[in-house]
Design a protein around this motif. Structure first.
Motif, mmCIF file in Angstrom:
data_model
loop_
_atom_site.group_PDB
_atom_site.id
_atom_site.type_symbol
_atom_site.label_atom_id
_atom_site.label_comp_id
_atom_site.label_asym_id
_atom_site.label_seq_id
_atom_site.Cartn_x
_atom_site.Cartn_y
_atom_site.Cartn_z
ATOM 1 N N ALA A 30 5.333 2.112 6.238
ATOM 2 C CA ALA A 30 4.039 1.801 5.623
ATOM 3 C C ALA A 30 4.148 0.573 4.726
ATOM 4 C CB ALA A 30 3.525 2.999 4.836
ATOM 5 N N LEU A 31 5.262 0.459 3.983
ATOM 6 C CA LEU A 31 5.445 -0.710 3.119
ATOM 7 C C LEU A 31 5.537 -1.984 3.961
ATOM 8 C CD1 LEU A 31 5.963 -2.020 0.371
ATOM 9 C CD2 LEU A 31 8.396 -1.496 0.668
ATOM 10 N N LYS A 32 6.280 -1.924 5.044
ATOM 11 C CA LYS A 32 6.402 -3.100 5.919
ATOM 12 C C LYS A 32 5.064 -3.441 6.563
ATOM 13 C CE LYS A 32 11.266 -2.088 6.763
ATOM 14 N NZ LYS A 32 12.265 -1.531 7.727
ATOM 15 N N LYS A 33 4.245 -2.418 6.817
ATOM 16 C CA LYS A 33 2.910 -2.656 7.363
ATOM 17 C C LYS A 33 2.052 -3.387 6.341
ATOM 18 C CE LYS A 33 -0.876 -0.280 9.744
ATOM 19 N NZ LYS A 33 -1.374 1.050 10.235
ATOM 20 N N LEU A 34 2.207 -3.033 5.069
ATOM 21 C CA LEU A 34 1.471 -3.734 4.006
ATOM 22 C C LEU A 34 1.820 -5.219 4.024
ATOM 23 C CD1 LEU A 34 0.955 -2.717 0.311
ATOM 24 C CD2 LEU A 34 1.986 -4.908 0.842
ATOM 25 N N PHE A 35 3.108 -5.533 4.161
ATOM 26 C CA PHE A 35 3.517 -6.939 4.199
ATOM 27 C C PHE A 35 2.887 -7.663 5.391
ATOM 28 C CE2 PHE A 35 7.690 -5.497 2.057
ATOM 29 C CZ PHE A 35 7.099 -5.577 0.807
ATOM 30 N N ALA A 36 2.656 -6.915 6.491
ATOM 31 C CA ALA A 36 2.117 -7.531 7.710
ATOM 32 C C ALA A 36 0.605 -7.734 7.646
ATOM 33 C CB ALA A 36 2.479 -6.677 8.923
ATOM 34 N N ILE A 37 -0.120 -6.766 7.056
ATOM 35 C CA ILE A 37 -1.586 -6.816 7.106
ATOM 36 C C ILE A 37 -2.222 -7.249 5.794
ATOM 37 C CG2 ILE A 37 -1.621 -5.050 8.904
ATOM 38 C CD1 ILE A 37 -2.527 -3.022 6.833
ATOM 39 N N GLY A 38 -1.470 -7.195 4.693
ATOM 40 C CA GLY A 38 -2.000 -7.613 3.402
ATOM 41 C C GLY A 38 -2.602 -6.468 2.603
ATOM 42 N N THR A 39 -2.717 -6.677 1.303
ATOM 43 C CA THR A 39 -3.170 -5.607 0.403
ATOM 44 C C THR A 39 -4.633 -5.236 0.611
ATOM 45 O OG1 THR A 39 -3.609 -7.251 -1.323
ATOM 46 C CG2 THR A 39 -1.463 -6.172 -1.358
ATOM 47 N N GLU A 40 -5.482 -6.194 0.917
ATOM 48 C CA GLU A 40 -6.896 -5.877 1.116
ATOM 49 C C GLU A 40 -7.078 -4.933 2.297
ATOM 50 O OE1 GLU A 40 -10.744 -5.187 1.032
ATOM 51 O OE2 GLU A 40 -9.601 -6.136 -0.592
ATOM 52 N N ALA A 41 -6.337 -5.160 3.370
ATOM 53 C CA ALA A 41 -6.419 -4.274 4.535
ATOM 54 C C ALA A 41 -5.917 -2.872 4.190
ATOM 55 C CB ALA A 41 -5.618 -4.859 5.693
ATOM 56 N N VAL A 42 -4.908 -2.797 3.357
ATOM 57 C CA VAL A 42 -4.388 -1.497 2.926
ATOM 58 C C VAL A 42 -5.437 -0.758 2.101
ATOM 59 C CG1 VAL A 42 -2.766 -0.421 1.313
ATOM 60 C CG2 VAL A 42 -1.931 -2.020 3.042
ATOM 61 N N LEU A 43 -6.069 -1.456 1.163
ATOM 62 C CA LEU A 43 -7.111 -0.828 0.344
ATOM 63 C C LEU A 43 -8.291 -0.393 1.213
ATOM 64 C CD1 LEU A 43 -7.089 -3.199 -2.762
ATOM 65 C CD2 LEU A 43 -6.205 -0.865 -2.644
ATOM 66 N N ALA A 44 -8.639 -1.191 2.212
ATOM 67 C CA ALA A 44 -9.736 -0.832 3.113
ATOM 68 C C ALA A 44 -9.398 0.418 3.911
ATOM 69 C CB ALA A 44 -10.031 -1.997 4.061
ATOM 70 N N GLU A 45 -8.131 0.565 4.295
ATOM 71 C CA GLU A 45 -7.695 1.755 5.037
ATOM 72 C C GLU A 45 -7.794 3.001 4.168
ATOM 73 O OE1 GLU A 45 -6.467 2.958 8.881
ATOM 74 O OE2 GLU A 45 -6.883 0.947 8.143
ATOM 75 N N ILE A 46 -7.434 2.872 2.908
ATOM 76 C CA ILE A 46 -7.530 4.008 1.984
ATOM 77 C C ILE A 46 -8.989 4.353 1.730
ATOM 78 C CG2 ILE A 46 -6.996 4.824 -0.347
ATOM 79 C CD1 ILE A 46 -4.516 2.979 -0.238
ATOM 80 N N ASP A 47 -9.840 3.338 1.584
ATOM 81 C CA ASP A 47 -11.282 3.575 1.456
ATOM 82 C C ASP A 47 -11.793 4.364 2.664
ATOM 83 O OD1 ASP A 47 -11.711 2.271 -0.974
ATOM 84 O OD2 ASP A 47 -12.020 0.328 -0.015
ATOM 85 N N ALA A 48 -11.427 3.907 3.860
ATOM 86 C CA ALA A 48 -11.917 4.518 5.099
ATOM 87 C C ALA A 48 -11.443 5.952 5.269
ATOM 88 C CB ALA A 48 -11.470 3.677 6.295
ATOM 89 N N SER A 49 -10.296 6.276 4.688
ATOM 90 C CA SER A 49 -9.747 7.636 4.837
ATOM 91 C C SER A 49 -10.559 8.677 4.076
ATOM 92 C CB SER A 49 -8.302 7.671 4.347
ATOM 93 O OG SER A 49 -8.240 7.596 2.921
ATOM 94 N N GLY A 50 -11.259 8.242 3.025
ATOM 95 C CA GLY A 50 -11.989 9.195 2.192
ATOM 96 C C GLY A 50 -11.099 10.010 1.277
ATOM 97 N N LEU A 51 -9.859 9.571 1.091
ATOM 98 C CA LEU A 51 -8.911 10.306 0.243
ATOM 99 C C LEU A 51 -9.424 10.404 -1.181
ATOM 100 C CD1 LEU A 51 -6.078 11.566 -0.291
ATOM 101 C CD2 LEU A 51 -5.253 9.224 -0.677
ATOM 102 N N GLN A 52 -9.368 11.633 -1.712
ATOM 103 C CA GLN A 52 -9.701 11.881 -3.117
ATOM 104 C C GLN A 52 -8.429 12.288 -3.848
ATOM 105 O OE1 GLN A 52 -13.484 14.185 -3.649
ATOM 106 N NE2 GLN A 52 -13.424 14.340 -1.427
ATOM 107 N N GLY A 53 -8.348 11.945 -5.115
ATOM 108 C CA GLY A 53 -7.153 12.229 -5.899
ATOM 109 C C GLY A 53 -6.757 13.691 -5.824
ATOM 110 N N ARG A 54 -5.475 13.932 -5.609
ATOM 111 C CA ARG A 54 -4.977 15.304 -5.417
ATOM 112 C C ARG A 54 -4.452 15.945 -6.697
ATOM 113 N NH1 ARG A 54 -7.930 15.089 -1.079
ATOM 114 N NH2 ARG A 54 -6.850 15.096 0.941
ATOM 115 N N GLY A 55 -4.681 15.305 -7.831
ATOM 116 C CA GLY A 55 -4.221 15.889 -9.084
ATOM 117 C C GLY A 55 -5.198 16.860 -9.704
ATOM 118 N N GLY A 56 -6.457 16.844 -9.230
ATOM 119 C CA GLY A 56 -7.437 17.776 -9.775
ATOM 120 C C GLY A 56 -8.809 17.169 -9.974
ATOM 121 N N ALA A 57 -8.869 15.879 -10.324
ATOM 122 C CA ALA A 57 -10.161 15.264 -10.605
ATOM 123 C C ALA A 57 -10.943 14.905 -9.352
ATOM 124 C CB ALA A 57 -9.967 14.012 -11.461
#
Length: 422
Positions: A30-57
């Motif tokens: 995943a880290l090497k993928k970040l180097f290949a696609i860039g940070t904006e693409a990584v943030l967009a992927e996390i946005d698209a996943s709908g992931l919500q914080g798993r600590g409680g909030a």
């Protein structure tokens, strides 16, 4: 599909103490993928996943990372919240013990994506037995240039260290954690400013849960669509839960959102111990809500639990059977909160003290209508006026118990009056 392995896909597949064995099974892909696609693409992927914080909030993770990125400063921190002080919660322990390199990879990805160059893994003091192994894993990553300056020949830098807490429950709160790392008593600060603006050393600080970090790695590695194959539309993906209490197979399980509480208890945890009848569960840790057995067909999703007055919280599920008294259980919960209150704000400090006196009278059967009325006032003030989320959520188990077991919160004389009328 009861138990799944998205975040936990590497559990048992490599030597958790060996960086090379982690690399052999696809570690740092995943880290090497970040180097290949860039940070904006990584943030967009996390946005698209709908992931919500798993600590409680349950705050949207993509939004949280973008807010951290927006903070501009010469020094910024990412803090992995591995304090895990919520009773009944032990899912982060498994990630630290069985897949520490994925947690570290998540820290590096998060640091680079938010332009933060320093990270801290804040581990609760009670996990002392794992501290040396975590430090050894960090050292291995430095040795092979997965941490430090010019990571893997790129222009990215990220330094990481471990910090041990001192055993305080309230240090799971962001500001209290920062105060603890600064060598002070772990107590929350007033907001604003917020942790993301002026946290550790009064510098921008992103506090993020251990499971969230691990999930980020899996999402970048496999894609947001793979994550969203699990769960529901409003609660996408999987969740690590820690189930304990009167069940045959307590432990940590990764589940897709949408299973019912009853399916979790019967199909994953092996059903009720000794064939006893279920009584209630507490969901989300000590500050989580109480759900009676008649409602165990409620789906385990953010939206369905919210309708029932509960939340996913820390992922804990504590199961009680017919032999367990709810009032006795609530008394233990209240004792915990009273012991762990940092004492900084009056609503939490004095509210817990007053609840103790009231509960003692409820338990011995001498509580009057005045006591129950006073309890309402105390719970209302704590929920509205406490300084941090700890004091505000401490009322949840009591409010949900009142909602689903109202007969337990009626003074004895009122019951006598009702019988006389009949």
């Amino acid at each position: 599909m009861k138990q799944v392995h998205f975040i936990t896909e590497l559990f048992g597949k490599y030597d958790g103490r060996s960086l090379q064995s982690y690399l052999d099974v696809g570690g740092f892909t995943a880290l090497k993928k970040l180097f290949a696609i860039g940070t904006e693409a990584v943030l967009a992927e996390i946005d698209a996943s709908g992931l919500q914080g798993r600590g409680g909030a349950a705050y949207p993770t993509g939004r949280k990372l973008r807010q951290a990125l927006a903070e501009k400063a010469a020094r910024k921190f990412v803090v992995c919240n591995a304090d895990e002080g919520e009773p009944g919660t032990f899912k982060d322990r498994e990630l630290l013990k069985r897949n520490i390199y994925q947690v570290i990879e998540g820290m590096v990805i998060t640091g680079i994506s938010t332009q933060s160059q320093e990270g801290i893994i804040y581990v609760r003091e009670e996990y002392t037995n794992m501290h040396d192994e975590i430090r050894a894993a960090i050292a291995e990553c430095y040795k092979h240039n997965y941490l430090g300056k010019g990571i893997l020949g790129t222009s990215y830098n990220f330094d990481l260290k471990l910090f041990s807490g001192a055993g305080s429950y309230v240090c799971g709160e962001g500001f209290a954690m920062c105060e603890s790392m600064e060598g002070k008593s772990g107590r929350p600060r007033s907001k604003p400013p917020y942790v993301k603006q002026e946290g550790f050393l009064n510098l921008p600080t992103l506090v993020i849960n251990t499971e969230t970090l691990s999930t980020i790695v899996s999402i970048i590695k496999h894609g947001a669509d793979s994550f969203r194959r699990y769960g529901t539309e409003k609660s996408p993906g999987t969740k690590l839960i820690s189930i304990s209490g009167k069940v045959n197979r307590p432990g940590v399980y990764e589940i897709p959102f949408g299973l019912t509480i009853r399916e979790i208890i019967n199909d994953l945890a092996g059903g009720m111990r000794n064939g006893k009848k279920g009584h209630f569960v507490q969901i989300g840790g000590a500050s989580g809500g109480i759900l009676p057995e008649r409602l165990w067909d409620t789906p385990y999703t953010y939206e369905d639990l919210y309708k029932a007055g509960l939340s996913v919280g820390s992922g804990a599920i504590v199961v009680a059977d017919e032999d367990n008294s709810l009032l006795a259980y609530l008394k233990v919960v209240q004792d915990f909160f009273r012991h762990e209150s940092c004492g900084k704000c009056t609503p939490c400090r004095e509210g817990n003290r007053q609840l103790r006196f009231i509960f003692e009278r409820i338990m011995d059967g001498t509580a009057t209508a005045t006591d129950f009325a006073r309890m309402e006032i105390v719970l209302d003030v704590m929920g509205r006026a406490s300084l941090c989320g700890s004091g505000k959520t401490e009322v949840v188990p009591f409010r949900t118990a009142q909602r689903y077991f109202p007969e337990l919160f009626i003074p004895k004389e009122s019951l006598a009056d009702k019988k006389a009328v009949v």
